[in-house]
Scaffold this motif. Structure first.
Motif, PDB file in Angstrom:
ATOM      1  N   LYS A   1       0.837  -1.201   0.000  1.00 50.42           N
ATOM      2  CA  LYS A   1       0.000   0.000   0.000  1.00 50.42           C
ATOM      3  C   LYS A   1       0.870   1.249   0.000  1.00 50.42           C
ATOM      4  CE  LYS A   1      -4.151   1.811   2.224  1.00 50.42           C
ATOM      5  NZ  LYS A   1      -5.155   1.588   3.298  1.00 50.42           N
TER       6      LYS A   1
ATOM      7  N   ASN B   1       2.433   1.714  -3.421  1.00 54.42           N
ATOM      8  CA  ASN B   1       1.470   2.246  -4.383  1.00 54.42           C
ATOM      9  C   ASN B   1       1.306   3.748  -4.220  1.00 54.42           C
ATOM     10  OD1 ASN B   1       0.983  -0.206  -5.556  1.00 54.42           O
ATOM     11  ND2 ASN B   1      -0.925  -0.613  -4.453  1.00 54.42           N
TER      12      ASN B   1
ATOM     13  N   GLU C   1      -5.155   6.876 -10.572  1.00 56.92           N
ATOM     14  CA  GLU C   1      -5.491   5.575 -10.016  1.00 56.92           C
ATOM     15  C   GLU C   1      -4.509   4.532 -10.522  1.00 56.92           C
ATOM     16  OE1 GLU C   1      -9.289   3.775 -10.468  1.00 56.92           O
ATOM     17  OE2 GLU C   1     -10.328   5.338  -9.344  1.00 56.92           O
ATOM     18  N   TYR C   2      -4.285   3.513  -9.689  1.00 56.66           N
ATOM     19  CA  TYR C   2      -3.429   2.405 -10.104  1.00 56.66           C
ATOM     20  C   TYR C   2      -4.137   1.098  -9.782  1.00 56.66           C
ATOM     21  CZ  TYR C   2       0.480  -0.871 -10.268  1.00 56.66           C
ATOM     22  OH  TYR C   2       1.295  -1.932 -10.560  1.00 56.66           O
ATOM     23  N   ASN C   3      -4.280   0.247 -10.786  1.00 57.59           N
ATOM     24  CA  ASN C   3      -4.931  -1.036 -10.563  1.00 57.59           C
ATOM     25  C   ASN C   3      -4.426  -2.041 -11.591  1.00 57.59           C
ATOM     26  OD1 ASN C   3      -6.829  -2.844  -9.329  1.00 57.59           O
ATOM     27  ND2 ASN C   3      -8.176  -2.546 -11.088  1.00 57.59           N
ATOM     28  N   ASP C   4      -3.867  -3.143 -11.087  1.00 56.43           N
ATOM     29  CA  ASP C   4      -3.414  -4.239 -11.930  1.00 56.43           C
ATOM     30  C   ASP C   4      -2.468  -3.767 -13.044  1.00 56.43           C
ATOM     31  OD1 ASP C   4      -3.236  -6.917 -12.655  1.00 56.43           O
ATOM     32  OD2 ASP C   4      -4.921  -6.773 -14.065  1.00 56.43           O
TER      33      ASP C   4
ATOM     34  N   LYS D   1      -9.599   2.020  -4.086  1.00 58.09           N
ATOM     35  CA  LYS D   1      -8.202   1.920  -4.495  1.00 58.09           C
ATOM     36  C   LYS D   1      -7.489   3.170  -3.999  1.00 58.09           C
ATOM     37  CE  LYS D   1      -9.505  -0.214  -8.926  1.00 58.09           C
ATOM     38  NZ  LYS D   1     -10.860   0.321  -9.091  1.00 58.09           N
TER      39      LYS D   1
ATOM     40  N   HIS E   1      -5.782   6.422  -4.511  1.00 58.16           N
ATOM     41  CA  HIS E   1      -5.734   7.388  -5.598  1.00 58.16           C
ATOM     42  C   HIS E   1      -5.442   8.763  -5.030  1.00 58.16           C
ATOM     43  CE1 HIS E   1      -9.944   7.512  -4.267  1.00 58.16           C
ATOM     44  NE2 HIS E   1     -10.050   8.694  -4.805  1.00 58.16           N
TER      45      HIS E   1
END
Length: 280
Positions: A196, A199, A220-223, A268, A270
């Motif tokens: 976390k 990120n 945003e960051y995802n996968d 998420k 962000h």
């Protein structure tokens, strides 16, 4: 291991606590170093960044997107330090940036005003009246910063895991108490909490690199995918600038791709333009 952030007013002995605790734990002690790194990384004069971060928020409004830019630079340098773990940090904004990270112990140090006045008089060669005025002004500006930038008062005890007063307690008492809390293991780093934190560092670094032409961008960051939203100016209208931005982010941070769209509200990490990701 853990990260400890120490929030304090001027002449509240917080620096002594931080340095002593770091020595006991074998941790790195960090404060002004982060300002210097932000200045070097983004080529801005140190005196300008220091003034911007210490003065009342209205000062930054003289510069285009000044408030957003300077905090973005500071936060990028801050997170790049924090991902190393095993740190005692005393300085600006640590307790705001690291809310919700379980291996961070957030501490507030308070001191008797009369003791602070005496220290201010001695160090600044000031009268009692002048010293009291300067301390109250400094305290007020720190509170105004917290409210203006994050919507929270730095004196709000809910921001901290521990609030300790150097009055009845000595510096050694406070250090012993904090050392004992760390030794309980309650603030040990977990894989989840470290991910976390990493990120947030990624998002902060990206924002700092696009803040000059997309200051209000959300990220945003995802996968492996970065999504940029709330765009304006060049990044919204110039396809070449978007191509360059995508190339820079992919090559610098190793993500899979960059998507330009308004991000959906989700659970998420962000970033929004006012830097209160820690309270989402």
């Amino acid at each position: 291991m853990a990260i400890i952030t120490i929030s304090r007013g001027s002449y509240s002995r917080g620096k002594e606590v931080a340095e002593s605790l770091a020595g006991r734990l074998g941790y790195e002690c960090v404060s002004r170093d982060i300002l210097l790194e932000a200045c070097e990384e983004f080529s801005i004069p140190e005196i300008k960044l220091v003034k911007a971060l210490h003065d009342a928020p209205s000062v930054l409004e003289r510069f285009k997107h000044g408030k957003i830019r300077y905090i973005s630079y500071l936060r990028s340098a801050f997170f790049n330090h924090m991902v190393n773990d095993n740190i005692v940090y005393h300085g600006l904004a640590g307790h705001f940036f690291l809310q919700g990270i379980s291996h961070v112990m957030k501490v507030r140090i308070l001191a008797n005003m009369e003791d602070r006045v005496k220290e201010e008089m001695k160090r600044e060669n000031a009268s009692e009246e002048e010293a009291r005025y300067m301390l109250r002004k400094d305290d007020d500006e720190r509170r105004r910063w917290g409210l203006a930038l994050y919507g929270h008062d730095t004196w709000d005890c809910n921001l901290y895991d521990a609030v300790l007063r150097i009055d009845t307690l000595t510096v050694d008492d406070v250090v012993n108490t904090l050392h004992a809390l760390v030794q309980t293991g309650r603030f040990d780093t977990s894989k989840e909490s470290l991910n976390k934190l990493k990120n947030r560092a990624l998002l902060a670094n990206i924002h700092a690199h696009i803040v000059n032409y997309a200051p209000h961008a959300t990220i945003e960051y995802n996968d492996g995918i970065i999504t940029l939203g709330n765009l304006e100016g060049l990044l919204k209208s110039d396809k070449e600038q978007r191509r360059k931005t995508t190339k820079m982010i992919v090559e610098t941070y190793g993500v899979k791709d960059v998507v330009f769209a308004k991000p959906a509200v989700a659970d998420k990490d962000h970033i929004n333009p006012f830097y209160n990701i820690d309270f989402i």
